[in-house]
Write an enzyme that holds these catalytic residues in place. Structure first.
Site, PDB file in Angstrom:
ATOM      1  N   ASP A 176       0.869  -1.284  -0.027  1.00 48.33           N
ATOM      2  CA  ASP A 176      -0.174  -0.100  -0.002  1.00 48.33           C
ATOM      3  C   ASP A 176       0.837   1.346   0.023  1.00 48.33           C
ATOM      4  O   ASP A 176       1.595   1.594   1.152  1.00 48.33           O
ATOM      5  CB  ASP A 176      -0.954   0.078   1.449  1.00 48.33           C
ATOM      6  CG  ASP A 176      -1.953   1.113   0.773  1.00 48.33           C
ATOM      7  OD1 ASP A 176      -2.946   1.132   0.256  1.00 48.33           O
ATOM      8  OD2 ASP A 176      -1.379   2.283   1.913  1.00 48.33           O
ATOM      9  N   GLU A 225       2.366   5.403   0.464  1.00 51.02           N
ATOM     10  CA  GLU A 225       1.459   6.258   0.058  1.00 51.02           C
ATOM     11  C   GLU A 225       2.178   7.578  -1.117  1.00 51.02           C
ATOM     12  O   GLU A 225       3.581   6.898  -1.210  1.00 51.02           O
ATOM     13  CB  GLU A 225       1.674   7.424   2.040  1.00 51.02           C
ATOM     14  CG  GLU A 225       0.872   6.196   2.479  1.00 51.02           C
ATOM     15  CD  GLU A 225      -0.622   6.012   1.953  1.00 51.02           C
ATOM     16  OE1 GLU A 225      -1.227   7.171   1.590  1.00 51.02           O
ATOM     17  OE2 GLU A 225      -0.571   4.886   2.449  1.00 51.02           O
ATOM     18  N   ASP A 237      -2.041   1.730  -6.733  1.00 51.16           N
ATOM     19  CA  ASP A 237      -1.138   1.197  -6.208  1.00 51.16           C
ATOM     20  C   ASP A 237       0.161   0.684  -7.654  1.00 51.16           C
ATOM     21  O   ASP A 237       0.820   1.643  -8.063  1.00 51.16           O
ATOM     22  CB  ASP A 237      -0.719   0.442  -5.346  1.00 51.16           C
ATOM     23  CG  ASP A 237      -1.692   1.501  -3.977  1.00 51.16           C
ATOM     24  OD1 ASP A 237      -0.504   1.335  -3.001  1.00 51.16           O
ATOM     25  OD2 ASP A 237      -2.442   0.357  -4.075  1.00 51.16           O
ATOM     26  N   HIS A 250      -4.436   5.903   6.289  1.00 51.12           N
ATOM     27  CA  HIS A 250      -3.798   6.723   5.086  1.00 51.12           C
ATOM     28  C   HIS A 250      -2.333   6.653   5.741  1.00 51.12           C
ATOM     29  O   HIS A 250      -0.857   6.821   4.730  1.00 51.12           O
ATOM     30  CB  HIS A 250      -4.171   7.793   4.683  1.00 51.12           C
ATOM     31  CG  HIS A 250      -5.057   7.413   4.232  1.00 51.12           C
ATOM     32  ND1 HIS A 250      -5.542   6.774   2.918  1.00 51.12           N
ATOM     33  CD2 HIS A 250      -6.253   8.346   4.793  1.00 51.12           C
ATOM     34  CE1 HIS A 250      -6.869   7.680   2.656  1.00 51.12           C
ATOM     35  NE2 HIS A 250      -7.579   8.388   4.103  1.00 51.12           N
ATOM     36  N   ASP A 270      -2.614   1.129   6.602  1.00 47.53           N
ATOM     37  CA  ASP A 270      -3.181   0.692   5.870  1.00 47.53           C
ATOM     38  C   ASP A 270      -2.926  -1.299   5.469  1.00 47.53           C
ATOM     39  O   ASP A 270      -4.338  -2.352   5.410  1.00 47.53           O
ATOM     40  CB  ASP A 270      -3.066   1.478   4.130  1.00 47.53           C
ATOM     41  CG  ASP A 270      -3.845   2.467   4.825  1.00 47.53           C
ATOM     42  OD1 ASP A 270      -4.381   2.601   5.600  1.00 47.53           O
ATOM     43  OD2 ASP A 270      -3.332   3.402   4.020  1.00 47.53           O
TER      44      ASP A 270
HETATM   45  P1  AMP Z   1      -4.601   5.800   0.387  1.00 45.36           P
HETATM   46  O1  AMP Z   1      -3.835   4.375  -0.021  1.00 45.36           O
HETATM   47  O2  AMP Z   1      -5.123   5.253   0.520  1.00 45.36           O
HETATM   48  O3  AMP Z   1      -3.914   5.923   2.218  1.00 45.36           O
HETATM   49  O4  AMP Z   1      -4.235   6.510  -0.172  1.00 45.36           O
HETATM   50  C1  AMP Z   1      -2.961   6.770  -1.096  1.00 45.36           C
HETATM   51  C2  AMP Z   1      -2.587   7.868  -1.211  1.00 45.36           C
HETATM   52  O5  AMP Z   1      -3.558   8.653  -2.313  1.00 45.36           O
HETATM   53  C3  AMP Z   1      -1.906   9.064  -0.232  1.00 45.36           C
HETATM   54  O6  AMP Z   1      -1.129   9.027   0.035  1.00 45.36           O
HETATM   55  C4  AMP Z   1      -2.259  10.359  -1.423  1.00 45.36           C
HETATM   56  O7  AMP Z   1      -1.382  10.627  -2.215  1.00 45.36           O
HETATM   57  C5  AMP Z   1      -3.844   9.868  -1.765  1.00 45.36           C
HETATM   58  N1  AMP Z   1      -5.243  10.685  -1.914  1.00 45.36           N
HETATM   59  C6  AMP Z   1      -5.911   9.684  -0.984  1.00 45.36           C
HETATM   60  N2  AMP Z   1      -6.217  10.663  -0.133  1.00 45.36           N
HETATM   61  C7  AMP Z   1      -6.626  11.263  -0.958  1.00 45.36           C
HETATM   62  C8  AMP Z   1      -7.488  12.236  -0.966  1.00 45.36           C
HETATM   63  N3  AMP Z   1      -9.287  12.465  -0.137  1.00 45.36           N
HETATM   64  N4  AMP Z   1      -7.491  13.529  -1.334  1.00 45.36           N
HETATM   65  C9  AMP Z   1      -5.874  13.575  -2.041  1.00 45.36           C
HETATM   66  N5  AMP Z   1      -5.241  12.614  -2.587  1.00 45.36           N
HETATM   67  C10 AMP Z   1      -5.651  11.122  -1.518  1.00 45.36           C
HETATM   68 MG    MG Z   2      -3.192   3.700   2.516  1.00 46.33          MG
END
Ligand code: AMP
Ligand code: MG
Length: 265
Positions: A78, A80, A178, A235, A240
């Site tokens: 996962d 970021e 991803d 996040h 995650d």
């Molecule tokens: P996640 O795996 O859902 O934690 O998200 C992966 C990446 O997506 C994060 O590190 C951000 O770069 C981007 N991301 C997730 N949610 C948002 C959001 N609400 N607004 C902007 N970028 C986001």
């Molecule tokens: Mg994540």
């Protein structure tokens, strides 16, 4: 049955299963299956003892339907990445690169790869990004760039025998972003080769839909619908991964057999 008795019972089951998991081969004993689930998922860091005990009691009533798996290991990944609220950053760059290796037979975490990554273009993390991911500037400054992290990952894969031809492993992600979008786009921007092992993966949402007949919005909804306690910070890449791992384990206990949902040609 008193809650104290239940707790003692499960502590013993857990200890016993840890012993058994080293002894048993392909065919899992029921006790090991249950305790594998308990160790990874049910004995979470919950501070609410009452609900924890309630969950323990629920496990007793749910027999595992764990099936023989095609893959030896599941590699939950996962990323970021750099981000800004309501604005698309270009190029978006990976800043956290975690992989959790789950043994498909014991359902235990065998090893973890975890590396923060220094972005090259947007070097300063936005306050929004820090607030979303919990990653502060100090955590990426001085860290390796993506190409070096990919080399370290390759070494970790080698050390974990995941590159051995007879060992079968499958990456697991939440959504396709991803490995279908993020890694290919950054690799293209910086002209980096993408390792071949990233050409197929399982999107856990598809597995969830297959088992429950509901297509989920995201990780939090899957945890809720499966009655799994969320761990850590949403996040945070590594947290995650642990939560996606718990979802996967629950789906495996419900009879799911892991397979790729996406294969690049
Ligand atoms: P996640 O795996 O859902 O934690 O998200 C992966 C990446 O997506 C994060 O590190 C951000 O770069 C981007 N991301 C997730 N949610 C948002 C959001 N609400 N607004 C902007 N970028 C986001
Ligand atoms: Mg994540």
């Amino acid at each position: 049955m008193s809650t104290l008795y239940l707790e003692l019972f499960f502590k013993n089951v857990h200890r016993c299963a840890l012993r058994n998991s080293f002894l048993c081969s392909r065919g899992l004993t029921e006790i090991t299956r249950r305790a594998a689930r308990l160790q990874f998922s049910r004995f979470s860091t919950s501070s609410c003892l009452t609900s924890k005990k309630r969950k323990m009691a629920k496990v007793v009533q749910t027999p595992s339907k764990l099936k023989e798996q095609i893959y030896d290991y599941f590699l939950v990944l996962d990323f970021e990445a750099t981000c800004e609220e309501n604005i698309k950053i270009h190029p978006q760059e990976i800043i956290e690169f975690p992989v959790v290796k789950i043994n498909a037979r014991t359902l235990q975490v065998d090893s973890t790869f975890h590396q923060y990554v220094q972005p090259r273009v947007h070097k300063q993390l936005t306050p929004f990004c820090t607030q979303l991911t919990g990653i502060i500037q100090d955590m990426v400054d001085g860290q390796p760039h993506l190409e070096d992290v990919l080399l370290s990952l390759d070494q970790w894969m080698l050390d974990n025998k995941l590159l051995d031809p007879e060992v079968k492993s499958l990456f697991v992600t939440c959504g396709d972003w991803d490995l279908k979008t993020m890694l290919p786009s950054q690799s293209e921007y910086f002209n980096l080769p993408v390792p071949k092992y990233f050409s197929e993966w399982l999107n856990i949402k598809k597995a969830f839909a297959e088992v429950t007949s509901t297509y989920p919005h995201g990780m939090m909804q899957m945890l809720q619908l499966l009655n799994i306690q969320h761990q850590g910070r949403h996040h945070s890449g590594i947290d995650d991964c642990k939560n996606i791992g718990n979802i996967l384990i629950e789906l495996l206990h419900r009879g799911y057999v892991g397979k790729p949902s996406w294969k690049k040609r």
